[in-house]
Design a protein around this motif. Structure first.
Motif, PDB file in Angstrom:
ATOM      1  N   GLY A  64       0.786  -1.230   0.000  1.00 37.67           N
ATOM      2  CA  GLY A  64       0.000   0.000   0.000  1.00 37.67           C
ATOM      3  C   GLY A  64       0.814   1.273   0.000  1.00 37.67           C
ATOM      4  O   GLY A  64       0.404   2.282  -0.574  1.00 37.67           O
ATOM      5  N   ILE A  65       1.984   1.239   0.626  1.00 33.01           N
ATOM      6  CA  ILE A  65       2.831   2.435   0.642  1.00 33.01           C
ATOM      7  C   ILE A  65       3.397   2.702  -0.744  1.00 33.01           C
ATOM      8  O   ILE A  65       3.390   3.843  -1.215  1.00 33.01           O
ATOM      9  CB  ILE A  65       3.936   2.302   1.706  1.00 33.01           C
ATOM     10  CG1 ILE A  65       3.293   2.333   3.103  1.00 33.01           C
ATOM     11  CG2 ILE A  65       4.982   3.403   1.561  1.00 33.01           C
ATOM     12  CD1 ILE A  65       4.245   2.054   4.248  1.00 33.01           C
ATOM     13  N   ALA A  95       4.554   5.639   5.646  1.00 36.07           N
ATOM     14  CA  ALA A  95       3.304   5.993   4.979  1.00 36.07           C
ATOM     15  C   ALA A  95       3.206   7.507   4.782  1.00 36.07           C
ATOM     16  O   ALA A  95       2.853   7.972   3.697  1.00 36.07           O
ATOM     17  CB  ALA A  95       2.116   5.476   5.791  1.00 36.07           C
ATOM     18  N   ALA A  96       3.533   8.278   5.809  1.00 34.33           N
ATOM     19  CA  ALA A  96       3.481   9.732   5.701  1.00 34.33           C
ATOM     20  C   ALA A  96       4.427  10.225   4.609  1.00 34.33           C
ATOM     21  O   ALA A  96       4.081  11.123   3.830  1.00 34.33           O
ATOM     22  CB  ALA A  96       3.817  10.383   7.039  1.00 34.33           C
ATOM     23  N   ALA A  97       5.613   9.636   4.514  1.00 37.36           N
ATOM     24  CA  ALA A  97       6.583  10.032   3.482  1.00 37.36           C
ATOM     25  C   ALA A  97       6.054   9.749   2.084  1.00 37.36           C
ATOM     26  O   ALA A  97       6.442  10.415   1.122  1.00 37.36           O
ATOM     27  CB  ALA A  97       7.911   9.309   3.710  1.00 37.36           C
ATOM     28  N   ALA A  98       5.149   8.773   1.961  1.00 34.49           N
ATOM     29  CA  ALA A  98       4.569   8.430   0.656  1.00 34.49           C
ATOM     30  C   ALA A  98       3.294   9.209   0.369  1.00 34.49           C
ATOM     31  O   ALA A  98       2.666   9.013  -0.670  1.00 34.49           O
ATOM     32  CB  ALA A  98       4.276   6.929   0.598  1.00 34.49           C
ATOM     33  N   ALA A 128      -0.243  13.948   5.847  1.00 31.43           N
ATOM     34  CA  ALA A 128      -0.532  13.213   7.070  1.00 31.43           C
ATOM     35  C   ALA A 128      -0.483  14.183   8.234  1.00 31.43           C
ATOM     36  O   ALA A 128       0.393  15.031   8.302  1.00 31.43           O
ATOM     37  CB  ALA A 128       0.488  12.097   7.270  1.00 31.43           C
ATOM     38  N   GLY A 129      -1.426  14.043   9.120  1.00 29.69           N
ATOM     39  CA  GLY A 129      -1.462  14.944  10.263  1.00 29.69           C
ATOM     40  C   GLY A 129      -1.290  14.188  11.556  1.00 29.69           C
ATOM     41  O   GLY A 129      -1.026  13.007  11.555  1.00 29.69           O
ATOM     42  N   PRO A 130      -1.488  14.879  12.651  1.00 28.32           N
ATOM     43  CA  PRO A 130      -1.295  14.243  13.949  1.00 28.32           C
ATOM     44  C   PRO A 130      -2.334  13.185  14.246  1.00 28.32           C
ATOM     45  O   PRO A 130      -2.193  12.437  15.184  1.00 28.32           O
ATOM     46  CB  PRO A 130      -1.408  15.418  14.929  1.00 28.32           C
ATOM     47  CG  PRO A 130      -2.148  16.474  14.200  1.00 28.32           C
ATOM     48  CD  PRO A 130      -1.845  16.275  12.747  1.00 28.32           C
ATOM     49  N   GLY A 131      -3.386  13.067  13.438  1.00 29.33           N
ATOM     50  CA  GLY A 131      -4.431  12.085  13.681  1.00 29.33           C
ATOM     51  C   GLY A 131      -4.088  10.694  13.194  1.00 29.33           C
ATOM     52  O   GLY A 131      -4.927   9.818  13.211  1.00 29.33           O
TER      53      GLY A 131
END
Length: 134
Positions: A64-65, A95-98, A128-131
């Protein structure tokens, strides 16, 4: 005239999970397109018409990433939510980096997923956030 239903593209290699997610999201008022693998999604997706992606992390053809990265490389800016039953300590950062907005654990998806999708569509964008769920 009522506003258009948001469209969510869901990718998961498990047919039962895919069916459950389709039912959950359609019941909650979304248009849903489902795909059994990353290649099918990449062949079908266009730059417009999708409001959010829900992508399984562990699939046979592409994880998925990597799929999220390919979507971002195609300038797909709809939010991406990664779902996984195989979390590891680095998955949220990778994931955030992608360009993934959120990471959620299976099988605990139900209303949490709906809430995250609605928030992602409302807030827009891939960041991507803190959530992040992990």
């Amino acid at each position: 005239m009522s506003p258009a239903k948001p469209t969510v593209y869901v990718v998961d290699d498990d047919a039962d999970v895919l069916g459950s997610l389709r039912f959950l999201l359609e019941t909650d008022g979304f248009n849903v397109r489902t795909f059994r693998n990353g290649a099918a999604l990449l062949n079908a997706v266009r730059s417009t018409g999708v409001d959010c992606f829900v992508i399984d992390y562990k699939m046979p053809d592409i994880n998925g990433i990597d799929l999220a990265r390919r979507l971002r490389n195609r300038d797909m800016m709809a939010p991406i939510i990664l779902i996984t039953g195989y979390p590891d300590e680095n998955i949220s950062a990778r994931a955030a980096a992608a360009g993934v907005r959120d990471v959620l654990l299976k099988p605990l998806l139900d209303e949490s997923l709906v809430t995250r999708i609605r928030g992602a569509i409302r807030d827009g964008g891939p960041t991507a956030g803190p959530g992040t769920g992990l």
